[in-house]
Scaffold this motif. Sequence first.
Motif, PDB file in Angstrom:
ATOM      1  N   GLY A 198       0.778  -1.225   0.000  1.00 41.98           N
ATOM      2  CA  GLY A 198       0.000   0.000   0.000  1.00 41.98           C
ATOM      3  C   GLY A 198       0.811   1.278   0.000  1.00 41.98           C
ATOM      4  N   SER A 199       1.938   1.293   0.700  1.00 41.46           N
ATOM      5  CA  SER A 199       2.761   2.497   0.783  1.00 41.46           C
ATOM      6  C   SER A 199       4.172   2.123   1.216  1.00 41.46           C
ATOM      7  N   LYS A 200       5.083   3.060   1.054  1.00 43.63           N
ATOM      8  CA  LYS A 200       6.465   2.844   1.488  1.00 43.63           C
ATOM      9  C   LYS A 200       6.515   2.687   3.006  1.00 43.63           C
ATOM     10  N   GLU A 201       5.703   3.487   3.719  1.00 49.97           N
ATOM     11  CA  GLU A 201       5.684   3.413   5.176  1.00 49.97           C
ATOM     12  C   GLU A 201       5.190   2.056   5.663  1.00 49.97           C
ATOM     13  N   ALA A 202       4.171   1.542   5.002  1.00 51.77           N
ATOM     14  CA  ALA A 202       3.642   0.225   5.380  1.00 51.77           C
ATOM     15  C   ALA A 202       4.651  -0.880   5.086  1.00 51.77           C
ATOM     16  N   LEU A 203       5.433  -0.707   4.030  1.00 52.21           N
ATOM     17  CA  LEU A 203       6.492  -1.677   3.732  1.00 52.21           C
ATOM     18  C   LEU A 203       7.554  -1.637   4.821  1.00 52.21           C
ATOM     19  N   PHE A 204       7.889  -0.435   5.294  1.00 54.25           N
ATOM     20  CA  PHE A 204       8.830  -0.328   6.413  1.00 54.25           C
ATOM     21  C   PHE A 204       8.282  -1.070   7.635  1.00 54.25           C
ATOM     22  N   ASP A 205       7.007  -0.856   7.957  1.00 56.53           N
ATOM     23  CA  ASP A 205       6.402  -1.529   9.110  1.00 56.53           C
ATOM     24  C   ASP A 205       6.482  -3.045   8.954  1.00 56.53           C
ATOM     25  N   ALA A 206       6.212  -3.532   7.751  1.00 57.35           N
ATOM     26  CA  ALA A 206       6.262  -4.976   7.503  1.00 57.35           C
ATOM     27  C   ALA A 206       7.682  -5.503   7.680  1.00 57.35           C
ATOM     28  N   ALA A 207       8.669  -4.742   7.213  1.00 54.36           N
ATOM     29  CA  ALA A 207      10.068  -5.169   7.354  1.00 54.36           C
ATOM     30  C   ALA A 207      10.489  -5.169   8.815  1.00 54.36           C
ATOM     31  N   PHE A 208      10.083  -4.147   9.552  1.00 51.25           N
ATOM     32  CA  PHE A 208      10.430  -4.066  10.969  1.00 51.25           C
ATOM     33  C   PHE A 208       9.747  -5.176  11.748  1.00 51.25           C
ATOM     34  N   ASP A 209       8.477  -5.414  11.450  1.00 52.52           N
ATOM     35  CA  ASP A 209       7.723  -6.483  12.110  1.00 52.52           C
ATOM     36  C   ASP A 209       8.385  -7.839  11.864  1.00 52.52           C
TER      37      ASP A 209
END
Length: 203
Positions: A49-60
């Motif tokens: 959905g977004s770059k920020e959501a991709l960051f969250d997924a990577a951090f998770d």
Amino acid sequence: MRGNAQATQERLIKAAAQEFAAHGIAGGRVDRIAREAQSNKAQIYHYFGSKEALFDAAFDALVVQTTRAIPMDPGDLPGYAGRLYDGYEQHPEISRLAAWYRLERAEQHRPIESVIRSSLDKVAAIEKAQLDGLLPTHFTAAELLTLVLTLAATWTAHPPEYHYVAQQGNVRPRRLVTESVAALLSVGKSSLPPAAGPQAPAS
């Protein structure tokens, strides 16, 4: 198709972890992530959905991976801190992603569930060990966990210049981490309940 989609998402998350660790969210480039993952930008936005959501997924994903690879033993917190130190040394992207999260994401987004769940599980395990008399109660379980995690990550938080100074001073960082946690536990030894022993017969 489902297997291909999952494999693509895993490649994107892995590439994103490296990109965001190096450049943060603002500096991270989705085109570089897509190229590294042998994918394209359209798939990033389709899956995340977004770059920020991709960051969250990577951090998770990194939190889950670290928790599984380095489980906490409340009966050996110095050893746990040492293993965390090893993990941070072997995978510097862990501490870098955590730093970027604090700087760019934490105040703007709801907390990541895996981080909360992992922390609460550890606090509960420490509380049980305290109730069982295995750990002192000088610190609360949450305080003790905070101190252990902070000490384990201390070395990675210092700039490279300090590493040089420490080397000149013959600092052995892993031993410093484990012995510091052991010292924390010794501070509260007097708070431990007396060990249960055989009861003296009533006179």
